[in-house]
Design a protein around this motif. Structure first.
Motif, PDB file in Angstrom:
ATOM      1  N   LEU A 286       0.806  -1.216   0.000  1.00 56.41           N
ATOM      2  CA  LEU A 286       0.000   0.000   0.000  1.00 56.41           C
ATOM      3  C   LEU A 286       0.839   1.265   0.000  1.00 56.41           C
ATOM      4  O   LEU A 286       0.330   2.357   0.270  1.00 56.41           O
ATOM      5  N   SER A 287       2.115   1.136  -0.294  1.00 60.26           N
ATOM      6  CA  SER A 287       2.976   2.327  -0.301  1.00 60.26           C
ATOM      7  C   SER A 287       2.866   3.115  -1.597  1.00 60.26           C
ATOM      8  O   SER A 287       3.482   4.169  -1.733  1.00 60.26           O
ATOM      9  N   SER A 288       2.083   2.631  -2.566  1.00 59.75           N
ATOM     10  CA  SER A 288       1.930   3.336  -3.839  1.00 59.75           C
ATOM     11  C   SER A 288       0.477   3.274  -4.283  1.00 59.75           C
ATOM     12  O   SER A 288      -0.306   2.450  -3.797  1.00 59.75           O
ATOM     13  N   SER A 289       0.118   4.143  -5.211  1.00 62.46           N
ATOM     14  CA  SER A 289      -1.249   4.146  -5.726  1.00 62.46           C
ATOM     15  C   SER A 289      -1.542   2.860  -6.505  1.00 62.46           C
ATOM     16  O   SER A 289      -2.662   2.351  -6.484  1.00 62.46           O
ATOM     17  N   PHE A 290      -0.528   2.312  -7.163  1.00 64.35           N
ATOM     18  CA  PHE A 290      -0.731   1.041  -7.864  1.00 64.35           C
ATOM     19  C   PHE A 290      -1.003  -0.084  -6.864  1.00 64.35           C
ATOM     20  O   PHE A 290      -1.870  -0.931  -7.077  1.00 64.35           O
ATOM     21  N   GLY A 291      -0.253  -0.093  -5.766  1.00 63.98           N
ATOM     22  CA  GLY A 291      -0.474  -1.102  -4.734  1.00 63.98           C
ATOM     23  C   GLY A 291      -1.871  -1.012  -4.155  1.00 63.98           C
ATOM     24  O   GLY A 291      -2.507  -2.034  -3.870  1.00 63.98           O
ATOM     25  N   LEU A 292      -2.369   0.211  -3.992  1.00 67.24           N
ATOM     26  CA  LEU A 292      -3.731   0.389  -3.482  1.00 67.24           C
ATOM     27  C   LEU A 292      -4.750  -0.154  -4.476  1.00 67.24           C
ATOM     28  O   LEU A 292      -5.691  -0.865  -4.090  1.00 67.24           O
ATOM     29  N   ALA A 293      -4.571   0.160  -5.756  1.00 68.64           N
ATOM     30  CA  ALA A 293      -5.493  -0.351  -6.778  1.00 68.64           C
ATOM     31  C   ALA A 293      -5.488  -1.874  -6.798  1.00 68.64           C
ATOM     32  O   ALA A 293      -6.539  -2.514  -6.934  1.00 68.64           O
ATOM     33  N   TRP A 294      -4.311  -2.466  -6.654  1.00 66.81           N
ATOM     34  CA  TRP A 294      -4.214  -3.927  -6.627  1.00 66.81           C
ATOM     35  C   TRP A 294      -4.924  -4.499  -5.397  1.00 66.81           C
ATOM     36  O   TRP A 294      -5.689  -5.452  -5.490  1.00 66.81           O
TER      37      TRP A 294
END
Length: 540
Positions: A286-294
């Motif tokens: 969750l350290s990036s916006s991509f990680g959040l989307a995933w």
């Protein structure tokens, strides 16, 4: 006008398009399917062969129904009722959750409860709305059967069985909304219940006792645990016995009573099952916006991957059964070839049909990723992410990448499952290449649906959810059922699924696949690029 009538009118108006697509679509599918049944299995001897093969192999009964003779109506009831009841069940549970837990999640239920409507009237309006929807579904289904030439008495019994099984699923959807804090959790449990009801009915049929002439089966006890099973107990067109429908009707009434009791004492937004506590600190994902989307799409991925694995296993583990069935009843091979539009062998045709279902599952997973982006926008959480140094273009591009990844995972998991199931085949070495190519062949069409959903999100954000599900649903019906039902070529060609390559011994034509791949990538690119300057649209 009373408060109850106002609430009921609001629900009918809100669902006028969605329910029309469900109800009219099922009725049209019923009518078209009857034409296909009469044309493919018009002779009594053909029907006897099919029933004999189904009862001898038993596995086929899981995907059909309870054999009850070779008359037109009884044979059609055996082939179609369970599938139509499954679709009616999904319609009912989605309706129940949409107007209860989803309303609480969005905050609208609290605003309505603060008026004279209170806590109970909104739920009452939802119950009446769901009852009317199922009555309409049963009535239109019966009229479609009569229009196809079947006897009215049995047709209305069929419609009544559809209606009452829908009542049971509606009640369970309302109950699931009381259990979970989120509509996603309630919908997941409801869909599981509907699929379990279908599977229990299938196990009951497969484990049932056949008659001496191999034209009838008395279902085993698992069918008594399923609302769909009770629908089959009516024996439409033969016994026409509505008595046992009182049991699922009583189940629905009792469960709705429990729902009202819980609704009267439960706090707004609360649930019987407490929500899982989150971690105190975020993990590295969750350290990036991509990680959040995933992370937001992992539960979606798990559910559709499970479906892909089950379908992949069936595609190959049943190959020996299908080979024997096609030997005894050549009409099966003809039907499978019509479905895929190719002169493939029986094993190739069977794998292609099942992997077209896998493609539909993967496409649905991709559509849900696009819908998740819209939900984040509506809930205001997308605005928080975009308030950081994350441009709109990058944000939507990350959702597109996540969509591509989930498609690949669903297809890969189904392929691995198919390879595992191929061990039971007579010649697994020849079957495995077909499985791998059939799974890969679904990728282009899935990318088209991902791109379409994101394109609608970019230009008509409020239409994302209904448009996404409508397009994939209509395309699935046209792509899988269209050739079987002898629909016009121009209509079938509108479905991207119809252009998925079909592996066969004579070589695989990837022309349509390459076109779909180019269209899918193009739609995704246009959608992402169009997001650069679009204002956020938080309204539902």
């Amino acid at each position: 006008m009373t408060t109850l009538m106002v609430l009921l009118r609001q629900r009918i108006r809100r669902d006028r398009l969605q329910l029309a697509l469900w109800i009219i679509g099922i009725a049209v599918l019923t009518y078209a399917s009857m034409s296909a049944v009469f044309s493919t299995y018009g002779e009594e001897q053909d029907r006897k062969e099919i029933l004999g093969v189904a009862i001898a192999t038993r596995t086929i009964l899981i995907f059909r129904g309870t054999p009850n003779g070779v008359d037109d109506g009884a044979f059609a009831f055996f082939l179609l009722f369970a599938w139509l009841a499954l679709m009616g069940g999904l319609m009912s549970t989605f309706l129940a959750v949409r107007h209860t837990r989803k309303e609480e999640e969005e905050g609208r239920a609290e605003a309505v409860a603060a008026t004279g409507a209170g806590r109970i009237l909104p739920t009452t309006a939802t119950v009446i709305h769901g009852v009317l929807a199922n009555v309409a579904l049963g009535l239109l289904t019966a009229l479609a059967l009569i229009a196809s030439g079947l006897e009215p008495g049995g047709s209305f019994v069929w419609g009544a069985a559809m209606t009452v099984s829908g009542f049971a699923f509606l009640a369970f959807g309302l109950f699931a909304a009381q259990l979970f804090r989120t509509s996603r959790g309630a919908n997941s449990l409801s869909v599981t219940f509907v699929l379990a009801a279908y599977l229990l009915r299938g196990i009951g049929d497969a484990a049932g006792t056949p008659s001496a002439d191999l034209l009838h089966v008395t279902p085993a006890w698992p069918s008594w645990l399923s609302p769909i099973g009770y629908g089959q107990f009516t024996g439409a067109y033969v016994e026409n016995d509505l008595t046992l429908l009182l049991i699922p009707l009583a189940f629905a009434a009792a469960l709705i009573g429990v729902v009202f009791a819980l609704q009267s004492v439960r706090d707004q937004g609360a649930s019987l099952l407490p929500g899982r506590a989150g971690r105190a600190t975020a993990g590295p994902v969750l350290s990036s916006s991509f990680g959040l989307a995933w992370r937001l799409n992992t539960s979606i991925l798990l559910a559709w991957t499970a479906g892909g694995i089950a379908t992949g296993l069936l595609a190959t583990s049943l190959s020996s059964v299908v080979n024997q069935a096609a030997t005894d009843a050549p009409q099966i091979l003809e039907t499978l070839r019509n479905a895929i539009g190719s002169e493939a062998s029986i094993e190739e045709a069977f794998v292609a049909v099942f992997y077209s279902i896998v493609g539909i599952l993967a496409a649905c997973c991709a559509v849900q990723v696009g819908i998740r982006a819209r939900q984040e926008e509506v809930h205001g959480t997308a605005e928080i992410v975009l308030g950081t140094p994350v441009p709109r273009l990058r944000w939507l591009l990350e959702y597109w990448i996540v969509g591509v990844i989930v498609i690949v995972i669903v297809l890969a998991a189904s392929a691995l499952a198919g390879i595992a199931g191929a061990g039971s085949a007579a010649d697994p070495e020849s079957l495995i290449p077909n499985v791998l190519e059939a799974a890969l062949a679904q990728l282009p069409a899935c990318l088209v649906f991902l791109g379409l959903t994101l394109l609608v999100f970019a230009f008509l954000p409020r239409a994302t959810i209904p448009a996404g599900w409508t397009v994939v649903g209509v395309a699935a019906i046209l792509g899988v059922w269209g050739p079987i039902l002898q629909a016009p070529d121009w209509l079938v060609n509108l479905s991207p699924f119809h252009h998925s390559p079909v592996p066969s011994g004579g070589g695989t034509d990837w022309t349509g696949g390459f076109w779909m791949l180019a269209i899918g990538l193009g739609l995704g690119a246009v959608a992402v690029w169009s997001m650069r300057r679009r204002e956020l649209a938080s309204g539902g």
